[in-house]
Enzyme design. Structure first.
Site, PDB file in Angstrom:
ATOM      1  N   ILE A  52       0.947  -1.225   0.039  1.00  0.00           N
ATOM      2  CA  ILE A  52       0.023   0.018   0.015  1.00  0.00           C
ATOM      3  C   ILE A  52       0.805   1.243   0.125  1.00  0.00           C
ATOM      4  CG2 ILE A  52      -1.953  -1.086   1.156  1.00  0.00           C
ATOM      5  CD1 ILE A  52      -1.015   0.320   3.574  1.00  0.00           C
ATOM      6  N   TYR A  53       2.272   1.121  -0.011  1.00  0.00           N
ATOM      7  CA  TYR A  53       2.978   2.397   0.232  1.00  0.00           C
ATOM      8  C   TYR A  53       2.945   2.766  -1.056  1.00  0.00           C
ATOM      9  CZ  TYR A  53       5.235   0.817   4.495  1.00  0.00           C
ATOM     10  OH  TYR A  53       5.643   0.362   5.716  1.00  0.00           O
ATOM     11  N   ALA A  54       2.274   4.289  -1.353  1.00  0.00           N
ATOM     12  CA  ALA A  54       2.077   4.906  -2.457  1.00  0.00           C
ATOM     13  C   ALA A  54       1.274   4.220  -3.379  1.00  0.00           C
ATOM     14  CB  ALA A  54       3.324   5.278  -3.243  1.00  0.00           C
ATOM     15  N   ASP A  55       0.363   3.545  -3.142  1.00  0.00           N
ATOM     16  CA  ASP A  55      -0.533   2.496  -3.711  1.00  0.00           C
ATOM     17  C   ASP A  55       0.204   1.699  -4.563  1.00  0.00           C
ATOM     18  OD1 ASP A  55      -3.110   1.641  -4.387  1.00  0.00           O
ATOM     19  OD2 ASP A  55      -3.330   3.091  -6.209  1.00  0.00           O
TER      20      ASP A  55
END
Length: 327
Positions: A52-55
């Site tokens: 989920i980091y920066a999608d």
């Protein structure tokens, strides 16, 4: 950089890890490339990210850079799955979601396997054994070498690790647990850390610098270029800007002055060398910040400094954490 075993496993990782929370968001590709190269040249191996980091952008960027700059065999790549940004739920620990997320992570990372795959959070709406089975499938299918947990409470960690250890050779023990831990956040010492030590699970502290506050940058205000001044990260920093945190920051700064080092080095050395800790995860925004963190490698805090910091930051632990007869 010194290498440590992650828990009771044969996996060795650098005793500082590189976090990628800011990549593809606050840290652009050039800065990320500088960070990765700087980290690798310093002997760092553990690089931590999440789907989920920066999608997904952080994983994609790490995949591109690791292929171009650093040999894949030199990195211990860790990622996480299970957190979702849906209106009605924040965690999905179903086998369906987790295995699909792992495949998507591998595609973004441009690799056939990750060295460490972690459940990002406990899902109260999915049977724990179902989530853990996804970890076992990941290992037996060759998509992950080791597995771990993140943001599990003490009883959740103990339950998960005990379940896995009950069937050795069939289920795969958690190698590590990633939790926030610093001089400003010592909550893991109540139950998580004792459980991890007892069960042979290595602790990977996130936010080891108290979300940046322990560097001392907020002592006299909020710098314009800091996380505390950004719209999306200001609420993340705010809880550590109170009076109690200020006293701890002042103590760290006093210790740093006495040792002729920086507050960052003191705070990072403290958490790095705590019992049960394998490798703090440093999430620098720039390569310059990362180099400052890497400079802690030769520093070991004198016992009297360590004890003083222990005392000034000591959390209040009462029953049942301490024996009733001592209260």
């Amino acid at each position: 950089m010194e290498q440590r075993h992650l828990g009771c496993t044969g996996l060795r990782v650098s005793r500082l890890g590189l976090g990628t929370l800011n990549w593809a968001r606050d840290t652009d590709e050039q800065e990320a490339a500088d960070q990765l190269k700087t980290f690798w040249e310093a002997g760092g191996t553990l690089v931590d990210t999440a789907d989920i980091y920066a999608d997904g952008g952080a994983e994609y960027l790490l995949g591109r850079l690791s292929e171009a700059l650093v040999p894949r065999r030199d990195l211990v790549i860790a990622t996480k799955a299970g957190s979702v940004m849906e209106a009605d739920r924040r965690v999905d620990g179903s086998r369906r979601h987790l295995l699909a997320a792992l495949d998507a992570s591998l595609q973004r990372l441009g690799t056939d396997y990750v060295d460490l795959w972690q459940l990002h959070a406990f899902d109260p709406h999915t049977p724990l054994e179902e989530s853990l089975q996804a970890l076992d499938i990941a290992v037996t299918s060759g998509r992950a070498r080791y597995v771990g947990l993140a943001n599990f409470s003490g009883w959740q960690l103990a339950k998960a690790a005990t379940w896995q250890l009950a069937a050795p050779g069939v289920r795969h023990r958690p190698a590590g647990t990633q939790m926030e831990y610093s001089l400003l956040q010592r909550g893991v010492e109540r139950e998580v850390l004792p459980a991890a030590i007892d069960l042979g699970v290595g602790l990977l502290p996130s936010s080891p610098l108290g979300r940046g506050v322990l560097t001392g940058k907020y002592r006299h205000g909020t710098p314009a270029d800091s996380r505390g001044a950004s719209d999306h990260l200001a609420p993340f920093v705010a809880p550590y800007l109170d009076e109690a945190a200020g006293r701890i920051v002042e103590a760290v700064s006093t210790a740093a002055d006495g040792l002729a080092v920086t507050p960052l080095q003191v705070a990072l050395a403290w958490v790095r060398d705590r019992p049960g800790v394998t490798a703090p995860i440093v999430g620098a925004r720039t390569a310059e910040q990362l180099r400052a963190a890497l400079s802690v490698e030769p520093l070991s805090l004198p016992d009297e400094i360590r004890r003083a910091l222990d005392d000034v930051s000591a959390p209040v632990h009462h029953y049942p954490d301490h024996d009733w007869s001592t209260l």
